[in-house]
Write an enzyme that holds these catalytic residues in place. Sequence first.
Site, short mmCIF file in Angstrom:
data_model
loop_
_atom_site.label_atom_id
_atom_site.label_comp_id
_atom_site.label_asym_id
_atom_site.label_seq_id
_atom_site.Cartn_x
_atom_site.Cartn_y
_atom_site.Cartn_z
N HIS A 13 -5.71 -4.15 8.68
CA HIS A 13 -6.78 -4.94 8.08
C HIS A 13 -7.12 -5.74 9.66
CE1 HIS A 13 -5.97 -4.49 4.02
NE2 HIS A 13 -4.67 -3.93 4.26
N HIS B 76 -2.34 2.12 8.79
CA HIS B 76 -3.38 1.17 8.09
C HIS B 76 -3.49 0.05 8.40
CE1 HIS B 76 -4.31 -0.58 3.53
NE2 HIS B 76 -5.44 -0.39 4.38
N GLU C 67 0.66 -1.28 -0.01
CA GLU C 67 -0.11 -0.14 -0.02
C GLU C 67 0.88 1.41 -0.07
OE1 GLU C 67 -0.56 -2.55 2.19
OE2 GLU C 67 -2.64 -3.21 1.74
#
Length: 67
Positions: free
Chosen positions: A66, A64, A45
């Site tokens: 998940h 960031h 990313e």
Amino acid sequence: MSIKSPDGRIWMTPTGVDKCNVKPEQVCSITPNGEIVGSFKPTSEWKMHFDIYKERDDVNAIVHTHT
């Protein structure tokens, strides 16, 4: 995760390395021109982080996840 230093360089976690075990020499560096420096590749990313920093002068760190 990434941070932007005052000189515009971005420091980012590498891909393929457990984030709990990242060593300082594994942290990736990306120049303000988007050149990846070092022997470790940044997270996939990286471009998203790079674009956010480019558009937002007030952003100096990104996490960031998940979950």
